[in-house]
Structure formats: structure tokens, C-alpha cells
Design a protein around this motif. Sequence first.
Motif, short mmCIF file in Angstrom:
data_model
loop_
_atom_site.label_atom_id
_atom_site.label_comp_id
_atom_site.label_asym_id
_atom_site.label_seq_id
_atom_site.Cartn_x
_atom_site.Cartn_y
_atom_site.Cartn_z
N ASP A 41 36.80 36.15 46.08
CA ASP A 41 38.10 35.96 45.70
C ASP A 41 39.25 35.38 46.55
O ASP A 41 39.82 34.61 45.81
CB ASP A 41 38.62 37.50 45.33
CG ASP A 41 37.92 38.35 43.90
OD1 ASP A 41 37.09 37.50 43.40
OD2 ASP A 41 38.06 39.53 44.18
N GLN A 45 41.25 32.03 45.46
CA GLN A 45 42.54 32.21 45.26
C GLN A 45 43.50 30.73 45.54
O GLN A 45 44.54 30.74 44.84
CB GLN A 45 42.90 33.10 46.43
CG GLN A 45 44.53 33.37 46.53
CD GLN A 45 44.84 34.26 45.04
OE1 GLN A 45 43.90 35.00 44.71
NE2 GLN A 45 46.37 34.13 44.90
N TYR A 93 46.54 39.18 37.77
CA TYR A 93 45.81 38.05 37.80
C TYR A 93 46.07 36.96 36.43
O TYR A 93 45.05 37.21 35.54
CB TYR A 93 44.34 38.34 37.82
CG TYR A 93 43.72 37.21 38.66
CD1 TYR A 93 43.98 36.64 39.95
CD2 TYR A 93 42.50 36.64 38.00
CE1 TYR A 93 43.13 35.46 40.38
CE2 TYR A 93 41.46 35.75 38.59
CZ TYR A 93 42.07 35.17 40.01
OH TYR A 93 41.15 34.31 40.24
#
Length: 424
Positions: A41, A45, A93
Motif C-alpha cells: 500500500d 500510495q 480511499y
Amino acid sequence: MRARSDTTWFTHDRFGLFVHWGLYALPARHEWVKNRERLTDDQYQVYFDHFDPDRYDPAAWAKTAKAAGMRYVVLTTKHHDGFCLWDSALTDYKVTNTPYGRDLLGPFVDACRAEGLKVGFYYSLIDWHHPSFPVDGTHPQRDDAAFIEAAADRDIAEYRTYLHGQVRELLTSYGTIDYLFFDFSYAGREEWWGGKGADDWDAPALLDLVRELQPDILVNDRTGIPGDFITPEQYQPSGPMTENGRPVVWEACQTLNGSWGYDRDNVDFKSADLLIRMLVDGVSKDGNLLLNVGPTGRGDFDPRAVDTLAEIGRWMDLHERSVRGCGPSPHQPPADCRYTQRGDRLYLHLFNWPLRHVHLPGLAGRVRYAQLLGDASEIVRIEVDPSLPAQNTRMGGQPAGTLTLQLPVRRPETPVPVIELFLN
């Protein structure tokens, strides 16, 4: 679970646009880049932090689709990476937290409606970002033992609540939605351990929710239980599709170059004439074509895609009635040809252009007129006595019942010439 929906518009329109778009447009190395490169992640990002599609113009997308002869458009609202293209209340998100900062779905829906196009949403059942989605063989960190151990207590029930909640958001925030493409169930798939399916999503309750919120919506078959249509992907079925011996509504999902998302260095593009043949081939087998484009990180369609869609559009402009509203024919076409039919109109699509003649079994005495569809110029029909021997420059007889069409030597300047036959 409620009954299936009416597929009449779907089997009439035959041709739609798929749009795969999300954070993966920035690395531009396939929509599964997070999986393929095993990105965490934190590593992924950077694409969230720089997502700012300043050239996003859904009106241009819709006009391009309509000009290509498409009549519905399906956009990825959330792909497997979990990134949402709308302002979901259930996650941070989402696009509204990127530099772009605005909902992408509302303008898309409005643009499609302005062009008279049906609106479709894609939604991934898989979510590699969600903290409750159990790690499995599709997950980018499937080989990270420490990560797997730390994620051991993830609860699919918590994720399922999120999934159903997001579907509710999508189907209550944008008016009528005509089409929903879930992707995908993989319980028991040998290549992925820990695969998930209908039980994990509670597919019956999910479909009940969908049909409660949008009673006329069409839903695909990828929840793990039957939907309104089935979705062969990246191959052309060899004939009309069936389940348990019964015909089913189907749609082939195809890419321009083998990737769904924008893939900058992938040059394996299908030609427009191949794609036209795939469309015709599908309709001749009672299927649809959903053809994909992956926009760039700035929101543009790849120029190569625009050129291809424009060429398809030029063909559709002249030959649309051999596709729209058509389906398979009971008649057997000659080699390298496909028939489509609507009522008493039979359409002969010539994938290869023969010298002077094409022979149509079983149609002698059954055609009252024939013309090239592109310019409505007559095609002369002849029936040769089956007993007539071939001699020097004279063509011999064909099997009884054969209709012969006399063609110009020069192939029409179009990827797939079409002859329209008016049946008695």
C-alpha cells in the motif's frame, strides 16, 4: 432472489464501451500492476498522491463511444486495488481525497445520458486495499509471510458489509443505472489459493439488493450465481453460448491490446477490421461485444484507441443495420462469411472477398433482392442449373438450392463488406 431482468435493449444494441480507469493509469503498466509487482500500500500510495486527471472530459468519451456505434458505456467505479472513483462515505480511499478532489462518476453518468447512451457501472468484488479483505492468492502481498500473519484475523463479514454498502451507494446516488458488472468470483480456482465466491459476497442477498434498488438493471454472472448474461473474456465463443443445453444471453469482453487499464508500452493493438469481424462474429452467434479503452492518467483516451474507434465508427455508420437489432440466422453461410438476420433482412458479411461469385446454400428462390449495404447498389442473383457442367469460361452447376451472387471484381473500400438480402 428476484427474477432476471428484461434483456431486450441489450440484445438489440449489441455493442458497448468498457472503460477501465483508476490509479493504475499512472504507472501505465497494466491494471494489475499492484499484483504483478507485489506493491505494498505504501509503494502504491504515490499514484494516489498524484492522481489529477486534468483533461477528464466525459462528454468527449460519450461522443467517441456513440460515434463508434456503441450504445452503452461501462466504467470501473472501483477496481481490485480498492480505489473509488466516487465520494464514498465508507472509505477515505477515493478520488475526492486525491489532488483531483472531485467525483468522477456524476459527470460520466450525465455525459452518457446526454448522448442517449445506457449507463453501466463495473464494481470489483475484490479489494486489495481494504483492511478486512482476507489475503489470498490474488493479493499483492501473497508471498509476504509477515504480512499474511499480521492479517490472519481479517473478517470477510466486515468486508461484505462494506461491499454491500458501496453497491447501495452506487445504485442510489446517480439515478437509473442500466447495467452492473461485478468482477469476480474465484472460489476453487487452482491458480489462486484462498479464492472467494458467492458465499463470501452473500451473492443472493447482494443481487436482491441490486434488484430492489434498480429493478430493471442488468447484472452479469460473476458473483458466483447466475445473472442476466454471461461474460466470456478475451476469447471469441465458437458458437451460441448455452448453459445446461439452453441458450443464454452473452457478451464478449475484449481489449484493444490485451490490457484493460492504460498500458503505455503495449503496442499489441488489434486492427479495426479484426474488431469489426469480432463484433459481427459475436452477433452472428447471438452475442454482444463490450470493447475496452483504458484512459491515460490525465483522462484522455489513447490516440491509438481513438483512431481505432473512429474507423469502427465509419464502418458502423454505413452498416449499422446489419448489427443493431440483429441476431443469428438459421441459414448456413459460406466459408469466411457470417450471417446476421433481422426479420426478412439477411446480412451476408464477407470476411474475405471472393472472385466474382459467392454461393449461398439453400437460398435459391428465397431472395427477392440483394444489394451492397454500403451504397445500396444491386448485386445480381443467378441460379445455375445443378446439372450444367463447367466448361472453359463457363461456371458449372452448384448443388441444388444454391443461390449465386455475382460480385464486382474490386472489393468495396470497407473492412467488412456487407450484402443485404431481402428474403421472400
